[in-house]
Design an enzyme around this catalytic site. Structure first.
Site, mmCIF file in Angstrom:
data_model
loop_
_atom_site.group_PDB
_atom_site.id
_atom_site.type_symbol
_atom_site.label_atom_id
_atom_site.label_comp_id
_atom_site.label_asym_id
_atom_site.label_seq_id
_atom_site.Cartn_x
_atom_site.Cartn_y
_atom_site.Cartn_z
ATOM 1 N N HIS A 202 0.807 -1.234 0.000
ATOM 2 C CA HIS A 202 0.000 0.000 0.000
ATOM 3 C C HIS A 202 0.830 1.270 0.000
ATOM 4 C CE1 HIS A 202 0.948 -0.164 4.293
ATOM 5 N NE2 HIS A 202 0.836 1.147 4.241
HETATM 6 C C1 UD1 Z 1 -1.292 5.525 6.071
HETATM 7 C C2 UD1 Z 1 0.107 6.035 6.429
HETATM 8 C C3 UD1 Z 1 1.113 4.919 6.287
HETATM 9 C C4 UD1 Z 1 0.664 3.667 7.036
HETATM 10 C C5 UD1 Z 1 -0.731 3.270 6.575
HETATM 11 C C6 UD1 Z 1 -1.275 2.035 7.256
HETATM 12 C C7 UD1 Z 1 0.447 8.430 6.006
HETATM 13 C C8 UD1 Z 1 1.111 9.410 5.147
HETATM 14 N N1 UD1 Z 1 0.504 7.145 5.605
HETATM 15 O O1 UD1 Z 1 -1.308 5.264 4.669
HETATM 16 O O2 UD1 Z 1 2.350 5.367 6.798
HETATM 17 O O3 UD1 Z 1 1.579 2.616 6.765
HETATM 18 O O4 UD1 Z 1 -1.621 4.367 6.799
HETATM 19 O O5 UD1 Z 1 -2.376 1.515 6.541
HETATM 20 O O6 UD1 Z 1 -0.128 8.773 7.014
HETATM 21 N N2 UD1 Z 1 -8.860 4.744 2.417
HETATM 22 C C9 UD1 Z 1 -10.071 4.101 2.473
HETATM 23 N N3 UD1 Z 1 -10.580 3.766 3.683
HETATM 24 C C10 UD1 Z 1 -9.936 4.052 4.837
HETATM 25 C C11 UD1 Z 1 -8.699 4.731 4.776
HETATM 26 C C12 UD1 Z 1 -8.176 5.060 3.569
HETATM 27 O O7 UD1 Z 1 -10.690 3.811 1.467
HETATM 28 O O8 UD1 Z 1 -10.464 3.712 5.898
HETATM 29 C C13 UD1 Z 1 -8.268 5.055 1.107
HETATM 30 C C14 UD1 Z 1 -8.571 6.410 0.599
HETATM 31 O O9 UD1 Z 1 -8.848 6.313 -0.767
HETATM 32 C C15 UD1 Z 1 -7.276 7.161 0.792
HETATM 33 C C16 UD1 Z 1 -6.235 6.079 0.705
HETATM 34 O O10 UD1 Z 1 -6.879 4.913 1.206
HETATM 35 O O11 UD1 Z 1 -7.097 8.151 -0.153
HETATM 36 C C17 UD1 Z 1 -5.010 6.352 1.493
HETATM 37 O O12 UD1 Z 1 -5.305 6.700 2.822
HETATM 38 P P1 UD1 Z 1 -4.186 7.409 3.738
HETATM 39 O O13 UD1 Z 1 -4.842 8.103 4.836
HETATM 40 O O14 UD1 Z 1 -3.199 8.128 2.911
HETATM 41 O O15 UD1 Z 1 -3.533 6.234 4.405
HETATM 42 P P2 UD1 Z 1 -2.689 4.995 3.952
HETATM 43 O O16 UD1 Z 1 -2.392 4.890 2.524
HETATM 44 O O17 UD1 Z 1 -3.379 3.865 4.606
#
Ligand code: UD1
Length: 364
Positions: A202
């Protein structure tokens, strides 16, 4: 009183290890930023790890880094002003960590950073930037490893650093056997222990850039022809694969089993009984090491250098050939002694975090 700010999956696990021990010091008020909001990325962790629901929900959701960080800051500021804690406690390296450390500093509230001092020395990743800021602003920096303490010393932050061990290891020791007893994930997927690879992917650097995503797809496809792979798909990865038109082809690969994100117990069971782990997550590298499962890490660098030095983790970037070579080479480890789990502490890091905070409160 301590105000704990958490927002996503790995932080729920870390806070579970520490929360119970903080009760001996005073009240803990938990704020959930809402960075992760899907049930299988959030709520299920609170239930399975037996944590009380958070007192405050900021519901920030997704967005660009600036949007997400700014939303957390704007919504956290009034909570912090209202609660007026003695300190703010943050974990790891996410946007929630960064935002909370900044808000605390601006309101002159001391902050404590757990999992401080970790460095990949790659500032192109958001996590590295977040860690550096949290460590520069933090007043008490609690470290998982000696390497992390040394990193803080090199940056002139040694006086704030303390070695407490790894809080995620506490949870792995406590819940690992429970996961193997309770989880039905192997039955559900009709898998035999030791017959498959458990994978996660991810990281922004691997999935947001189409060229890198294409290399990741190739790596996973080729690796799945060596050993069948179970890949619980993070929502970010699913969205990028769909947008790039890769999802259907991957789903049709015979050796690749794509599933929805798993809760802590199912994922832990899957990882502990896997033949090998393929991941770009920091936590999963360490959990594999603790479980004595060899790991292939799809990154160029790691903060968990001890796992690589031990021979149980190999960094391959997105090089499919290197990943295949590492998977083959791990046949040698089948009869080897498991790696030493105690380098990450003996399961009492949460208690040591609480002790350090108590001592530090006495000194400020
Ligand atoms: C975040 C952390 C990463 C950690 C990871 C664990 C940052 C910069 N990154 O990345 O260090 O390893 O969490 O999982 O803080 N989304 C959903 N549902 C959710 C959450 C996210 O659909 O409940 C999707 C959304 O489209 C979003 C994407 O995932 O745009 C990324 O979410 P983001 O908050 O950037 O977190 P992670 O990629 O999980």
């Amino acid at each position: 009183m301590i105000l704990t700010v958490i927002g996503n999956r790995p932080q729920f696990v870390k806070a579970a290890a520490v929360g119970t021990h903080l009760r001996g010091i005073g009240d803990e008020v938990v704020v959930h930023t809402g960075q992760h909001y899907d049930r299988e990325l959030s709520e299920i962790f609170f239930e399975e790890l037996e944590m009380a629901p958070p007192a405050h929900q900021l519901d920030v959701g997704s967005g660009t880094h600036a949007e997400q960080t700014a939303k957390i800051m704007t919504r956290l500021e009034p909570v912090l002003a209202e609660v007026s804690p003695d300190a703010v406690l943050v974990y790891g390296d996410t946007n929630s960590t960064l935002a909370a450390a900044l808000v605390a500093a601006k309101l002159n509230v001391p902050s404590i950073h757990v999992e401080a001092g970790m460095r990949s020395f790659d500032r192109s990743t958001p996590e590295e930037v977040n860690r550096i800021v949290a460590d520069s602003l933090g007043d008490l920096l609690l470290c998982s490893t000696q390497t992390a303490v040394d990193n803080l010393v090199a940056e002139g932050r040694g006086p704030q650093g303390r070695l407490v061990g790894d809080v995620m290891a506490d949870v792995a020791f406590r819940f690992g056997p429970i996961a193997e007893r309770r989880s039905l994930i192997l039955e559900r997927l009709e898998l035999e222990p030791g017959s498959y690879a458990a994978a996660t992917a991810h990281r922004a650097e691997n999935v947001d850039d189409p060229a890198n995503l294409s290399r990741l797809v190739t790596l996973l496809t080729e690796a799945s022809r060596i050993t069948p792979i179970v890949l619980p798909l993070h929502p970010r990865t699913r969205a990028r694969l769909e947008a790039g038109g890769w999802l259907e082809a991957l789903d049709n690969e015979e050796g690749l089993i794509l599933v929805d994100p798993l809760g802590y117990l199912d994922f832990t069971c899957l990882l502990r009984t896997a033949k090998v782990v393929l991941t770009d997550s920091g936590g999963a590298q360490k959990e594999a090491y603790l479980a004595g499962v060899p790991c292939v890490t799809m990154r160029e660098r790691t903060e968990w250098v001890e796992t690589v030095e031990s021979g149980w983790n190999t960094l391959v970037g997105l090089d499919a050939k290197a990943a295949a070579a590492a998977m083959h080479s791990y046949a040698e480890l089948e009869d080897a002694e498991p790696p030493d789990p105690l380098i990450y502490g003996d399961g009492d890091a949460g208690e040591r975090v609480a002790e350090e905070i108590r001592g530090w409160f006495g000194s400020i």
